[in-house]
Design a protein around this motif. Structure first.
Motif, short mmCIF file in Angstrom:
data_model
loop_
_atom_site.label_atom_id
_atom_site.label_comp_id
_atom_site.label_asym_id
_atom_site.label_seq_id
_atom_site.Cartn_x
_atom_site.Cartn_y
_atom_site.Cartn_z
N UNK A 147 0.82 -1.21 0.00
CA UNK A 147 0.00 0.00 0.00
C UNK A 147 0.85 1.26 0.00
N UNK A 148 2.07 1.17 0.54
CA UNK A 148 2.97 2.34 0.57
C UNK A 148 3.82 2.42 -0.69
N UNK A 149 3.50 1.58 -1.68
CA UNK A 149 4.24 1.52 -2.95
C UNK A 149 5.66 1.01 -2.77
N UNK A 150 5.93 0.33 -1.65
CA UNK A 150 7.24 -0.28 -1.46
C UNK A 150 7.21 -1.70 -2.01
N UNK A 151 8.25 -2.09 -2.73
CA UNK A 151 8.30 -3.43 -3.32
C UNK A 151 8.72 -4.44 -2.27
N UNK A 152 7.99 -5.57 -2.22
CA UNK A 152 8.24 -6.60 -1.23
C UNK A 152 9.14 -7.69 -1.83
N UNK A 153 9.58 -8.63 -0.98
CA UNK A 153 10.43 -9.73 -1.44
C UNK A 153 9.63 -10.66 -2.34
N UNK A 154 10.20 -11.00 -3.49
CA UNK A 154 9.53 -11.86 -4.46
C UNK A 154 10.32 -13.14 -4.68
N UNK A 155 9.62 -14.20 -5.07
CA UNK A 155 10.27 -15.48 -5.31
C UNK A 155 11.14 -15.43 -6.56
N UNK A 156 10.62 -14.90 -7.66
CA UNK A 156 11.43 -14.67 -8.86
C UNK A 156 12.01 -15.91 -9.49
N UNK A 157 11.20 -16.93 -9.77
CA UNK A 157 11.70 -18.14 -10.42
C UNK A 157 12.27 -17.81 -11.80
N UNK A 158 13.48 -18.30 -12.06
CA UNK A 158 14.13 -18.09 -13.36
C UNK A 158 14.94 -19.33 -13.71
N UNK A 159 15.28 -19.47 -14.98
CA UNK A 159 16.05 -20.63 -15.40
C UNK A 159 16.87 -20.33 -16.64
N UNK A 160 17.87 -21.16 -16.87
CA UNK A 160 18.70 -21.03 -18.07
C UNK A 160 19.17 -22.41 -18.51
N UNK A 161 19.37 -22.54 -19.81
CA UNK A 161 19.90 -23.78 -20.35
C UNK A 161 21.42 -23.73 -20.29
N UNK A 162 22.02 -24.80 -19.76
CA UNK A 162 23.47 -24.87 -19.65
C UNK A 162 24.07 -25.43 -20.94
N UNK A 163 25.40 -25.40 -21.03
CA UNK A 163 26.07 -25.83 -22.25
C UNK A 163 25.83 -27.29 -22.59
#
Length: 333
Positions: A147-163
């Motif tokens: 409500x105060x427009x402050x960003x909270x902690x997010x899980x942020x799932x991400x991935x990448x393909x390895x070589x």
């Protein structure tokens, strides 16, 4: 409108007249909130119709909430958009007269931060059974902002393909006290997901998981979060597109049948530097020859000299690298 009845002698008798209006008007949406199309912490989505909606019409595919998952092909080209149905554990709906309201799980903004949500409405009827005469589609963005427009902690799932063609997933801590376990789910089409592994929650700031399956085409990943209160939540979906970094092991024998007791062959793989081994066996499984192959010999023609006393018939050439094995039948004449 009036009623008519026929008496004993066949003469009509009429009732008094009554007037009214038959509802044939299709309902449509006149307003949607939040009006800025951003779902913040604690906010709901509300669809406001021109008239009261029949709750029993909110079934099947007539009313869906899906995550828009956008994959960007490696090397360019048009984006590939897949609509993944939002798990029912993450929201509930209520119908109140002419309003339909979505209420979200307490962790929704933390686990779906940045996701695009598409509401699709098609086939809903009003209380007079009049259906909508067109499909409604609206997209909103999820933001983990208070409500105060402050960003909270997010899980942020991400991935990448390895070589080597496998996939590395990573995500952040957002609720150390409330989370018990992370189940990693994978899907080939964004529809049917299966559990492929798990990671226990802890006080760590971040987590990771290595999917050792070599990626082909694309894969959809999400987390099913088991909480300490025996409930579950889900993360937004991460789509990983194959970058062509790896190719599976392949083996070819040529010519076949072989000539002069020599097996000429080539092997190829891409993305793996694991040790390579070769075996020649007869159809009973008896080992005739074995050796290690240098990884630098991939895609180069090589020769194995067989003992001259071998009988004519069919034999097996087996090449293995890491968890991959290829077997080719060849004939000695």
């Amino acid at each position: 409108v009036r009623a008519v009845a026929y008496g004993e002698f066949g003469f009509p008798e009429y009732s008094g007249e009554a007037s009214g209006r038959i509802d044939t008007q299709s309902p449509w949406i006149v307003r949607i909130t939040p009006e800025d199309d951003v779902i913040g912490i604690g906010e709901t989505i509300k669809l406001i119709f021109t008239e009261a909606i029949a709750a029993e019409s909110l079934t099947g595919e007539a009313f869906t909430l899906r995550e828009m998952v956008i994959g960007t092909p490696i090397g360019g080209g048009a984006n590939d958009t897949t609509y993944v149905k939002l798990p029912e554990a993450m929201y509930r709906t209520e119908v109140g007269g002419s309003d339909i309201t979505f209420y979200f799980d307490a962790d929704f903004n933390a686990t779906y931060d940045g996701a695009l949500m598409a509401i699709s409405v098609d086939g809903i009827t009003d209380r007079a059974s009049n259906p909508m005469d067109s499909t409604f589609l609206h997209v909103l963005e999820v933001e983990n902002v208070g409500a105060t427009q402050s960003r909270m902690s997010s899980l942020g799932l991400a991935g990448e393909q390895l070589e080597d063609g496998t996939v590395q997933l990573s995500w952040m801590q957002y609720n150390a006290e409330g989370n018990l376990n992370y189940l990693i789910e994978r899907s080939a089409d964004g529809d049917q997901f299966e559990v492929i592994g798990s990671v226990l929650s802890s006080e760590a700031e971040s987590f990771s998981y290595h999917d050792e399956t070599v990626l082909s085409d694309q894969a959809f990943y999400r987390l099913r979060i088991q909480r300490t209160d025996a409930t579950e939540a889900y993360s937004r979906v991460a789509v990983i597109m194959d970058a062509g970094l790896a190719q599976p092991l392949s083996v070819e024998v040529f010519p076949n049948p072989i000539e002069d007791d020599q097996v000429q062959f080539t092997w190829f793989s891409k993305g793996s530097e694991a040790d390579v081994s070769l075996e020649v066996r007869d159809l009973r499984g008896v080992l005739i020859h074995s050796e290690a192959l240098d990884v630098t010999t991939r895609d180069l023609q090589q020769t194995v000299k067989l003992p001259g006393h071998l009988e004519t018939g069919m034999y097996l050439l087996q090449v293995s690298q890491g968890s991959q094995t290829q077997v080719v039948k060849f004939i000695k004449e």
